[in-house]
Design a protein around this motif. Structure first.
Motif, PDB file in Angstrom:
ATOM      1  N   UNK A 176     -23.345 -28.917 -37.973  1.00 16.78           N
ATOM      2  CA  UNK A 176     -23.242 -30.300 -37.779  1.00 16.78           C
ATOM      3  C   UNK A 176     -22.702 -30.977 -36.458  1.00 16.78           C
ATOM      4  N   UNK A 177     -21.575 -30.249 -35.881  1.00 16.36           N
ATOM      5  CA  UNK A 177     -21.122 -30.893 -34.895  1.00 16.36           C
ATOM      6  C   UNK A 177     -21.721 -30.210 -33.656  1.00 16.36           C
ATOM      7  N   UNK A 178     -22.186 -28.980 -33.621  1.00 17.76           N
ATOM      8  CA  UNK A 178     -22.470 -28.313 -32.389  1.00 17.76           C
ATOM      9  C   UNK A 178     -21.315 -27.494 -31.514  1.00 17.76           C
ATOM     10  N   UNK A 179     -21.800 -26.962 -30.584  1.00 18.71           N
ATOM     11  CA  UNK A 179     -20.816 -26.299 -29.872  1.00 18.71           C
ATOM     12  C   UNK A 179     -20.858 -26.613 -28.145  1.00 18.71           C
ATOM     13  N   UNK A 180     -19.578 -25.927 -27.666  1.00 23.12           N
ATOM     14  CA  UNK A 180     -19.502 -26.088 -25.865  1.00 23.12           C
ATOM     15  C   UNK A 180     -19.585 -24.651 -25.696  1.00 23.12           C
ATOM     16  N   UNK A 181     -20.393 -24.357 -24.495  1.00 19.19           N
ATOM     17  CA  UNK A 181     -20.338 -22.888 -24.138  1.00 19.19           C
ATOM     18  C   UNK A 181     -19.500 -22.984 -22.784  1.00 19.19           C
ATOM     19  N   UNK A 182     -18.472 -22.479 -22.617  1.00 20.06           N
ATOM     20  CA  UNK A 182     -17.768 -22.263 -21.258  1.00 20.06           C
ATOM     21  C   UNK A 182     -17.982 -20.641 -20.660  1.00 20.06           C
ATOM     22  N   UNK A 183     -18.601 -20.782 -19.262  1.00 14.56           N
ATOM     23  CA  UNK A 183     -18.809 -19.655 -18.512  1.00 14.56           C
ATOM     24  C   UNK A 183     -17.741 -19.351 -17.489  1.00 14.56           C
ATOM     25  N   UNK A 184     -16.856 -18.504 -17.580  1.00 15.99           N
ATOM     26  CA  UNK A 184     -15.892 -18.144 -16.621  1.00 15.99           C
ATOM     27  C   UNK A 184     -16.645 -17.360 -15.727  1.00 15.99           C
ATOM     28  N   UNK A 185     -16.869 -17.769 -14.320  1.00 14.51           N
ATOM     29  CA  UNK A 185     -17.537 -16.807 -13.585  1.00 14.51           C
ATOM     30  C   UNK A 185     -16.801 -15.914 -12.385  1.00 14.51           C
ATOM     31  N   UNK A 186     -15.439 -16.089 -12.571  1.00 13.25           N
ATOM     32  CA  UNK A 186     -14.485 -15.747 -11.527  1.00 13.25           C
ATOM     33  C   UNK A 186     -14.700 -14.381 -11.176  1.00 13.25           C
ATOM     34  N   UNK A 187     -15.235 -13.445 -12.289  1.00 12.02           N
ATOM     35  CA  UNK A 187     -15.066 -11.899 -11.777  1.00 12.02           C
ATOM     36  C   UNK A 187     -16.627 -11.547 -11.561  1.00 12.02           C
ATOM     37  N   UNK A 188     -17.455 -12.591 -11.207  1.00  8.66           N
ATOM     38  CA  UNK A 188     -18.977 -11.916 -10.704  1.00  8.66           C
ATOM     39  C   UNK A 188     -18.858 -11.822  -9.433  1.00  8.66           C
TER      40      UNK A 188
END
Length: 333
Positions: A176-188
């Motif tokens: 019903x509310x959905x989601x947020x996706x956070x990608x921490x890219x510091x180690x790429x």
């Protein structure tokens, strides 16, 4: 009772026409804005009942679907993601089933006890946060640079993201509310470029655009080094316009939390309250709880060897047709 003490969840029927349809589905109670959420979803008891029946009739008469879940929890993923539009929900279900057949390496054996998946869970490659946003949205964290290019491929990343999605998609709050996706890219690092191709990015984006039954509220990349910008830009370029509008890059977590989140819901290592290890532990326990149900999904089946717009080659293209074309051929009562 903790998650680790709970028994595995029962496996839903995969018969197209089971003797008895499973209508057991929890409502997302407790949210202050639940009335507003249901209005946005165009959901009320009558609409829900009618659309569940229509989806089940459609599955029963579909010429190419062979085995599929028909329980309310599963079908509501698609109906709520598409705001109770039957045509859009059924088209997404076709493409979801097609993706399972076209990309078995992403979907098959989503077992948290698998050594590779278990290791990625142990190091915190991906996990959902224990606390939700003020609006009840789930928030997931991916530390993409933890994917060791000497040991893993891009397909391991896809498997882990689908493992998380499948484990939480029956949750009425997520639906019903959905989601947020956070990608921490510091180690790429530069070495991660060997994992990625434009074809692989396009295939994943096509699934996200067309076959993923999830209300994406935000997609954020944080701590992006110069070496990772091409990957981020390529992914965004293949995403649908709707999702692109919800994408943003942030210099660091200070900037992210200043604009979007209460920092307290983040792991303690990012300035929140609860240690990262506790978020990771809860994810593993949830995967164990849903393990039998996820493994049973391997038996879902749709025939893709035909000339329809949901064939093996055409299903995930961002074109019209799909359920609309099949709907015209099916007499849904």
């Amino acid at each position: 009772m903790s998650r680790s003490e709970q028994k595995p969840l029962p496996v839903p029927s995969l018969q197209k026409v089971p003797e008895l349809y499973d209508d057991d589905a929890e409502e997302p109670k407790g949210l202050a804005n639940i009335v507003e959420i249901f209005e946005k979803l165009r959901e009320d008891p009558l609409v829900l009942e009618q659309n569940l029946k229509q989806m089940r009739d459609w599955i029963a008469k579909h010429p190419h679907i062979r085995r599929c879940r028909t329980d309310a929890r599963f079908l509501l993923r698609f109906l709520r993601a598409k705001k109770h539009s039957f045509l859009m929900a059924s088209q997404t279900l076709e493409r979801y089933l097609a993706a399972r057949m076209i990309h078995p390496s992403w979907f098959q054996r989503l077992d948290i006890r698998d050594p590779e998946l278990s290791h990625l869970a142990d190091i915190g490659f991906i996990y959902p946060l224990l606390e939700r946003t003020a609006d009840g949205c789930i928030v997931t964290m991916t530390d993409w640079g933890l994917l060791d290019p000497k040991q893993y491929t891009i397909e391991h990343s896809n498997r882990m993201h689908i493992l998380l999605a499948e484990t939480y998609s029956d949750d009425p709050f997520v639906q019903c509310t959905g989601g947020f996706m956070i990608f921490d890219m510091q180690h790429v690092t530069l070495a991660h470029q060997s994992l990625i191709s434009l074809l692989a990015i396009k295939q994943w984006a096509q699934f996200v655009n067309n076959g993923l039954p999830l209300r994406c509220q935000g997609l954020y990349a944080v701590n992006v080094p110069p070496v990772a910008m091409w990957f981020v830009n390529a992914m965004v370029g293949f995403l649908s316009e709707k999702i692109r509008k919800r994408f943003a890059v942030f210099r660091d977590f200070d900037e992210l939390t200043k604009e979007h989140f209460d920092r307290q819901i983040l792991p303690k290592e990012y300035g929140g309250k609860i240690p990262k290890s506790e978020h990771m532990k809860a994810f593993r326990e949830q995967c164990e709880l849903y393990r039998d149900r996820l493994l049973a999904l391997d038996e879902m089946d749709i025939d893709l060897d035909h000339s329809e717009t949901y064939s093996r080659h055409a299903m995930l293209e961002d074109i019209g047709g799909g359920a609309i074309g099949s709907f015209r051929k099916l007499a849904v009562d």
